[in-house]
Design an enzyme around this catalytic site. Structure first.
Site, PDB file in Angstrom:
ATOM      1  N   ASP A  68       0.810  -1.219   0.000  1.00 24.64           N
ATOM      2  CA  ASP A  68       0.000   0.000   0.000  1.00 24.64           C
ATOM      3  C   ASP A  68       0.847   1.274   0.000  1.00 24.64           C
ATOM      4  OD1 ASP A  68      -2.773   1.205   0.573  1.00 24.64           O
ATOM      5  OD2 ASP A  68      -1.568   2.038   2.204  1.00 24.64           O
ATOM      6  N   GLU A 102       0.690  -0.633  -5.010  1.00 24.56           N
ATOM      7  CA  GLU A 102      -0.385   0.349  -5.124  1.00 24.56           C
ATOM      8  C   GLU A 102       0.262   1.733  -5.164  1.00 24.56           C
ATOM      9  OE1 GLU A 102      -3.666   3.092  -3.447  1.00 24.56           O
ATOM     10  OE2 GLU A 102      -1.830   2.561  -2.407  1.00 24.56           O
TER      11      GLU A 102
HETATM   12  C1  GLC Z   1      -4.079   3.505  -0.122  1.00 20.44           C
HETATM   13  C2  GLC Z   1      -5.440   2.912   0.146  1.00 20.44           C
HETATM   14  C3  GLC Z   1      -6.344   3.964   0.706  1.00 20.44           C
HETATM   15  C4  GLC Z   1      -5.730   4.499   1.974  1.00 20.44           C
HETATM   16  C5  GLC Z   1      -4.295   4.961   1.759  1.00 20.44           C
HETATM   17  C6  GLC Z   1      -3.586   5.196   3.052  1.00 20.44           C
HETATM   18  O1  GLC Z   1      -4.121   4.498  -1.079  1.00 20.44           O
HETATM   19  O2  GLC Z   1      -5.962   2.351  -1.024  1.00 20.44           O
HETATM   20  O3  GLC Z   1      -7.624   3.457   0.943  1.00 20.44           O
HETATM   21  O4  GLC Z   1      -6.508   5.566   2.444  1.00 20.44           O
HETATM   22  O5  GLC Z   1      -3.531   4.000   1.069  1.00 20.44           O
HETATM   23  O6  GLC Z   1      -3.268   3.984   3.685  1.00 20.44           O
END
Ligand code: GLC
Length: 612
Positions: free
Chosen positions: A260, A302
């Site tokens: 993430d 991500e």
């Molecule tokens: C990523 C997740 C999101 C979250 C962010 C902080 O972008 O997809 O939902 O708010 O990380 O952890």
């Protein structure tokens, strides 16, 4: 039988350079650190269950397993889908009936109490969220899925921990070792220097990137929410801790880790502290580490960033074949919605052609149309300016208005997420179905049109080249859940409108059409070898701005995919298809011949064809 230790040594040798070169580039050569790292990999390897070591070998022999046309993903919050992990076990047949082979459990590690940003504020990476069950419950489900040939993905938040994590608690008490796990500052001067070039992720909910704590008199780097403390990846101890956590999860039966918010992992004064070269060094080293001690595991990055930066997360240049196995193609998603609203695919065709290579090494996109997050309109000024009559700010404003249902030509119902007063930037929330017009549809015709928009997107993500990810409930057209405001921990965050609870009662006939249509696309994807993700994807200009086109180059010959982004019939000359090697005019999606009266292919409103 190959001796276990010998196998480890072979794997170490295979990936040693991939591991140590980037680490030496960022930390320098520290023999004690490197020895500790190797000892850690050996220890976790020794603990790895025999069944998973078999899987390791299996995937060593077939490293492109996740690139297959047979792979189809489904993403859900465990509680919203089935209450808890025991409940998930009851619904595996549903996943099978849909054709799913890859299951992503949204954040399921132990979050902080109260608002946890949907579970992305983790206080313990070694426990399952008690509301969802125990680590044993998780392992039972993971094993059951594995036996049914489904792989399991879980989130691992690398950029930050909850401020209640044990490391943070020790840091608060003044423990210097743990204070060095985070970015902490005694005075405000340095943070203000950083702020000059940083951007705001949650400008409404969590303005600023630092938080001052009077109890211990320090500023802490908090890019996202106040309760999410950014980890200091310049500290090699953080690297060791996270590798340990990754291998622990891999040994519990996780096949894929969704890493993430990776773009934010490295900080450097004078930059926006996103996508810095060190991030790629760290991600390569993490991949090499797990490739040695848990080779069955793959990594999904991500990074929701601009096209030029996005592509780097799948490994380019010296990182080619060594970084993420998967990365979210947020640009494909953004341009699906952008073209749908504009009824024009010019910007989509231009952007996807300009910035993205047609294939990667041992890596592919995670393709998706909706997920749990808002849609940020990642369209740059330069790209917009390349299209006559389009400007970045103007188009982004149009899209935000359109998907909030505030534009005259809009069929969408959604919300505005995080309005940045300074930059004018606005993002959108809303479920797939609501944004695609199902919520607002009144007549049978409008409903049918909304269904076609949805299925066109499903066909797009299933054929573009990548691992398609369906977000729970989209396969049955769930519309916005406006009751999120009744939940105190959710009320401030309208992304919860597109995270409704799964509906297990009988489907309406509209829902049934979406479900059957989705299922059919998945079935057809699996029957069409051209669609394996390691076959290159070439974006084409069909000479008609209503049509988005690409070809897939495979050993079976080419496949030409065409999508009509408008509500009227469109023509594509047969000569266009023929110039891309199409001779038979068989639509592999409907599995039927296509008629082309007068040498013209006629594509219905929101039509989609996969010509072979
Ligand atoms: C990523 C997740 C999101 C979250 C962010 C902080 O972008 O997809 O939902 O708010 O990380 O952890």
């Amino acid at each position: 039988m190959m001796d276990d230790q010998k196998l480890f040594e072979m794997r170490w040798r295979r990936s040693e350079a991939d591991l140590l070169q980037p680490l030496r580039a960022i930390y320098g050569t520290i023999p004690a650190f490197e020895a500790a790292l190797k000892a850690l990999l050996v220890a976790r390897w020794n603990e790895r269950p025999a069944a998973l070591k078999d899987l390791d070998l299996d995937r060593d022999l077939n490293p492109d397993w996740f690139l297959s046309e047979n792979t189809v993903g489904y993403v859900f919050y465990v509680d919203r889908f089935a209450g808890n992990f025991k409940g998930v076990a009851q619904h595996i047949d549903y996943l099978q009936s849909l054709g799913v082979t890859y299951v992503h459990f949204m954040p399921c590690l132990k979050p902080r109490p109260g608002d946890s940003d949907g579970g992305y504020s983790v206080m313990d990476y070694r426990s399952i969220n008690p509301l969802l069950g125990t680590m044993e419950d998780f392992q039972v489900v993971a094993k059951t899925l594995r036996h049914k040939n489904m792989s399991v993905c879980v989130d691992l938040v690398l950029n930050h921990t909850a401020k209640e994590h044990a490391w943070a608690e020790k840091a608060k008490k003044g423990d210097k070792k743990y204070q060095a796990y985070y970015h902490m500052f005694d005075g405000q001067a340095e943070t203000l220097e950083f702020e000059k070039t940083l951007v705001e992720v949650f400008p409404n909910d969590a303005p600023g990137n630092f938080t001052f704590y009077p109890e211990f008199k320090k500023y802490v780097w908090t890019t996202f929410n106040e309760h999410q403390w950014d980890l200091n990846w310049a500290n090699p101890d953080v690297f060791l801790e996270i590798v340990d956590i990754m291998l622990n999860l891999a040994n519990k039966g996780v096949d894929c880790l969704r890493l993430d918010a990776v773009a934010f992992m490295w900080k450097q004064l004078g930059t926006n502290c996103q996508n810095l070269p060190e991030v790629h060094d760290i991600l390569q080293a993490l991949r090499a580490a797990t490739r040695i001690a848990a080779p069955a595991l793959i990594h999904k990055a991500e990074a929701i960033v601009a096209p030029r930066d996005l592509v780097t997360y799948l490994g380019v240049g010296k990182h080619r074949g060594r970084e993420g196995n998967l990365a979210y193609h947020n640009n494909l998603m953004v341009h699906y919605w952008s073209s749908l609203a504009a009824r024009d695919t010019s910007l989509m065709t231009y952007t996807l052609t300009k910035h993205f290579p047609d294939s990667f090494r041992n890596a592919c996109w995670a393709t998706y149309i909706r997920c749990h997050d808002d849609i940020g309109w990642a369209i740059t000024e330069e790209d917009a300016a390349a299209i006559p009559g389009v400007s970045g700010p103007g188009h982004r404003k149009f899209l935000a208005d359109f998907y909030a249902g505030q534009h005259a030509s809009s069929f969408a119902r959604g919300g505005i997420f995080q309005e940045n007063a300074e930059t004018g930037d606005r993002r959108n929330s809303g479920t797939y179905a609501s944004l695609a017009g199902l919520e607002a549809a009144k007549t049978d015709q409008e409903i049918a049109t909304a269904i076609d928009r949805i299925l066109m997107g499903v066909a797009l993500m299933a054929s573009f080249g990548g691992l398609p990810l369906l977000f729970m409930g989209d396969e049955i057209g769930l519309t916005n859940d406006y009751d999120f405001i009744k939940e105190p921990a959710h009320a401030h965050d309208n992304r919860w409108m597109h995270r409704p609870k799964m509906q297990w009662v009988k489907l309406s006939s509209t829902q049934d059409k979406i479900f059957e249509g989705t299922k059919n696309i998945i079935t057809r994807r699996k029957a069409v070898k051209h669609l394996a993700a390691n076959n290159p994807t070439r974006i084409l200009d069909a000479g008609n701005a209503a049509i988005f086109a690409f070809s897939r180059q495979s050993d079976e010959g080419p496949l030409l995919a065409l999508f009509n982004f408008t509500e009227v019939w469109q023509n594509v000359p047969l000569s266009f298809a023929m110039s891309h090697g199409i001779t038979q005019f068989h639509d592999a999606l409907s599995d039927a011949a296509v008629a082309a009266p007068g040498g013209v292919l006629q594509i219905p409103p929101y039509g989609r064809v996969w010509l072979v």
